[in-house]
Design a protein around this motif. Structure first.
Motif, PDB file in Angstrom:
ATOM      1  N   GLU A  28       0.821  -1.206   0.000  1.00 54.37           N
ATOM      2  CA  GLU A  28       0.000   0.000   0.000  1.00 54.37           C
ATOM      3  C   GLU A  28       0.861   1.264   0.000  1.00 54.37           C
ATOM      4  N   GLU A  29       1.930   1.252   0.776  1.00 55.23           N
ATOM      5  CA  GLU A  29       2.821   2.418   0.833  1.00 55.23           C
ATOM      6  C   GLU A  29       3.527   2.639  -0.496  1.00 55.23           C
ATOM      7  N   LEU A  30       4.045   1.567  -1.099  1.00 53.68           N
ATOM      8  CA  LEU A  30       4.735   1.689  -2.382  1.00 53.68           C
ATOM      9  C   LEU A  30       3.776   2.135  -3.480  1.00 53.68           C
ATOM     10  N   ALA A  31       2.548   1.622  -3.454  1.00 56.33           N
ATOM     11  CA  ALA A  31       1.539   2.033  -4.432  1.00 56.33           C
ATOM     12  C   ALA A  31       1.217   3.519  -4.278  1.00 56.33           C
ATOM     13  N   ARG A  32       1.136   3.981  -3.038  1.00 57.07           N
ATOM     14  CA  ARG A  32       0.850   5.398  -2.780  1.00 57.07           C
ATOM     15  C   ARG A  32       1.964   6.275  -3.324  1.00 57.07           C
ATOM     16  N   ILE A  33       3.206   5.867  -3.136  1.00 55.86           N
ATOM     17  CA  ILE A  33       4.353   6.635  -3.631  1.00 55.86           C
ATOM     18  C   ILE A  33       4.288   6.769  -5.150  1.00 55.86           C
ATOM     19  N   ALA A  34       3.879   5.688  -5.829  1.00 54.09           N
ATOM     20  CA  ALA A  34       3.804   5.686  -7.288  1.00 54.09           C
ATOM     21  C   ALA A  34       2.484   6.259  -7.811  1.00 54.09           C
ATOM     22  N   CYS A  35       1.581   6.596  -6.901  1.00 50.42           N
ATOM     23  CA  CYS A  35       0.250   7.115  -7.280  1.00 50.42           C
ATOM     24  C   CYS A  35      -0.537   6.106  -8.113  1.00 50.42           C
ATOM     25  N   PHE A  36      -0.493   4.853  -7.684  1.00 49.79           N
ATOM     26  CA  PHE A  36      -1.284   3.777  -8.282  1.00 49.79           C
ATOM     27  C   PHE A  36      -2.129   3.155  -7.181  1.00 49.79           C
ATOM     28  N   SER A  37      -3.179   2.457  -7.585  1.00 46.69           N
ATOM     29  CA  SER A  37      -3.870   1.608  -6.624  1.00 46.69           C
ATOM     30  C   SER A  37      -2.944   0.425  -6.342  1.00 46.69           C
ATOM     31  N   PRO A  38      -3.107  -0.236  -5.192  1.00 48.00           N
ATOM     32  CA  PRO A  38      -2.259  -1.406  -4.920  1.00 48.00           C
ATOM     33  C   PRO A  38      -2.343  -2.463  -6.028  1.00 48.00           C
ATOM     34  N   TYR A  39      -3.552  -2.685  -6.541  1.00 43.06           N
ATOM     35  CA  TYR A  39      -3.728  -3.664  -7.617  1.00 43.06           C
ATOM     36  C   TYR A  39      -2.948  -3.250  -8.859  1.00 43.06           C
ATOM     37  N   HIS A  40      -3.108  -2.021  -9.293  1.00 45.44           N
ATOM     38  CA  HIS A  40      -2.440  -1.541 -10.506  1.00 45.44           C
ATOM     39  C   HIS A  40      -0.921  -1.476 -10.293  1.00 45.44           C
ATOM     40  N   PHE A  41      -0.498  -1.037  -9.110  1.00 41.74           N
ATOM     41  CA  PHE A  41       0.935  -0.993  -8.826  1.00 41.74           C
ATOM     42  C   PHE A  41       1.544  -2.383  -8.946  1.00 41.74           C
ATOM     43  N   HIS A  42       0.882  -3.381  -8.378  1.00 48.40           N
ATOM     44  CA  HIS A  42       1.389  -4.751  -8.441  1.00 48.40           C
ATOM     45  C   HIS A  42       1.552  -5.198  -9.888  1.00 48.40           C
ATOM     46  N   ARG A  43       0.577  -4.905 -10.726  1.00 54.16           N
ATOM     47  CA  ARG A  43       0.644  -5.290 -12.146  1.00 54.16           C
ATOM     48  C   ARG A  43       1.783  -4.564 -12.866  1.00 54.16           C
ATOM     49  N   ILE A  44       1.908  -3.258 -12.637  1.00 50.32           N
ATOM     50  CA  ILE A  44       2.948  -2.469 -13.311  1.00 50.32           C
ATOM     51  C   ILE A  44       4.332  -2.886 -12.811  1.00 50.32           C
ATOM     52  N   PHE A  45       4.487  -2.978 -11.498  1.00 43.22           N
ATOM     53  CA  PHE A  45       5.788  -3.333 -10.935  1.00 43.22           C
ATOM     54  C   PHE A  45       6.195  -4.734 -11.382  1.00 43.22           C
ATOM     55  N   SER A  46       5.243  -5.647 -11.448  1.00 45.42           N
ATOM     56  CA  SER A  46       5.548  -7.006 -11.890  1.00 45.42           C
ATOM     57  C   SER A  46       5.982  -7.023 -13.351  1.00 45.42           C
ATOM     58  N   SER A  47       5.336  -6.215 -14.187  1.00 47.24           N
ATOM     59  CA  SER A  47       5.691  -6.213 -15.607  1.00 47.24           C
ATOM     60  C   SER A  47       7.049  -5.571 -15.846  1.00 47.24           C
ATOM     61  N   MET A  48       7.418  -4.630 -14.980  1.00 50.90           N
ATOM     62  CA  MET A  48       8.716  -3.975 -15.087  1.00 50.90           C
ATOM     63  C   MET A  48       9.699  -4.605 -14.100  1.00 50.90           C
ATOM     64  N   GLY A  49       9.251  -5.640 -13.439  1.00 52.76           N
ATOM     65  CA  GLY A  49       9.950  -6.189 -12.298  1.00 52.76           C
ATOM     66  C   GLY A  49      11.315  -6.778 -12.515  1.00 52.76           C
ATOM     67  N   ALA A  50      11.562  -7.416 -13.631  1.00 55.76           N
ATOM     68  CA  ALA A  50      12.864  -8.065 -13.799  1.00 55.76           C
ATOM     69  C   ALA A  50      13.988  -7.058 -13.618  1.00 55.76           C
ATOM     70  N   ARG A  51      13.903  -5.960 -14.307  1.00 54.84           N
ATOM     71  CA  ARG A  51      14.933  -4.932 -14.200  1.00 54.84           C
ATOM     72  C   ARG A  51      14.881  -4.247 -12.832  1.00 54.84           C
TER      73      ARG A  51
END
Length: 78
Positions: A28-51
């Protein structure tokens, strides 16, 4: 008001993680920093996650090594 790209928003999160290596990341904190919902942050971070995760792990390992050598992190160049 500047509109940040997804990469810039994830960059904010990575910098936050780097600055708080002793803390356990909270979705929740990381999603807030990125201005995403937790659900959307998880999807975005996972897709960019390897790097992003390689970078985060490298920083964490580097700081752990410096601590094990007895070098205060605030004395090291950034």
């Amino acid at each position: 008001m500047e509109i940040l790209t997804y990469q810039q928003r994830i960059g904010l999160v990575l910098r936050h993680i780097e600055q708080h290596l002793d803390d356990r990341p909270n979705l929740e904190e990381l999603a807030r920093i990125a201005c995403f919902s937790p659900y959307h942050f998880h999807r975005i971070f996972s897709s960019m996650g390897a790097r992003a995760l390689r970078h985060t792990c490298a920083v964490y390992c580097w700081s752990a090594r410096q601590c094990s050598l007895g070098i205060p992190l605030n004395l090291l160049p950034r």
